[in-house]
Write an enzyme that holds these catalytic residues in place. Sequence first.
Site, short mmCIF file in Angstrom:
data_model
loop_
_atom_site.label_atom_id
_atom_site.label_comp_id
_atom_site.label_asym_id
_atom_site.label_seq_id
_atom_site.Cartn_x
_atom_site.Cartn_y
_atom_site.Cartn_z
N ASP A 71 -0.65 3.47 -7.34
CA ASP A 71 -1.91 2.89 -7.22
C ASP A 71 -2.01 2.25 -5.68
O ASP A 71 -0.94 2.31 -5.05
CB ASP A 71 -2.81 2.19 -8.09
CG ASP A 71 -1.90 0.89 -8.42
OD1 ASP A 71 -0.96 0.58 -7.65
OD2 ASP A 71 -2.00 0.40 -9.59
N ARG A 72 -3.12 1.65 -5.43
CA ARG A 72 -3.13 1.03 -3.98
C ARG A 72 -2.13 0.02 -3.69
O ARG A 72 -1.42 -0.45 -2.72
CB ARG A 72 -4.47 0.83 -3.66
CG ARG A 72 -4.65 0.24 -2.39
CD ARG A 72 -5.85 0.26 -2.04
NE ARG A 72 -6.12 -0.35 -0.59
CZ ARG A 72 -7.40 -0.76 -0.02
NH1 ARG A 72 -8.63 -0.85 -0.98
NH2 ARG A 72 -7.57 -1.12 1.04
#
Length: 134
Positions: free
Chosen positions: A14-15
């Site tokens: 994810d980010r």
Amino acid sequence: MQRYRHEVKYYETDRMGITHHSNYIRWMEEARTEFLKNIGWSYAKFEEAGIISPVIETNCKYKRPTTFDDIVEIETYVINISAVKLEIGYEMYCNDELVAKGISKHCFTNRDGKILNLKKEYPKFVDQLTKYMK
């Protein structure tokens, strides 16, 4: 128990750079598919015989995060096998540290959706799975 190796891909993070939780369920499927193939009961063999194996439950407990390029080793084993259900366990390790633990439960049906009695119709399969119980 058998081990399946998965290298965490960039797109699985994810980010924040952490592996997204949904990927662990996918890895469990990869490990289960490989496990069954290695014991002589691949999904291709199931489908040729007209057997369908739907997932009826999954669960995953996350212990610590993994990140891009980590190697996750997944131990796959049988928790329980009955006439109509199979429960498989998964322990996921990175650098010999437990990162996640999961289960999946399955039933077996024919193409029409009728539940199959594994002990009656596929006793060799049940016997083979019993060897991998933990």
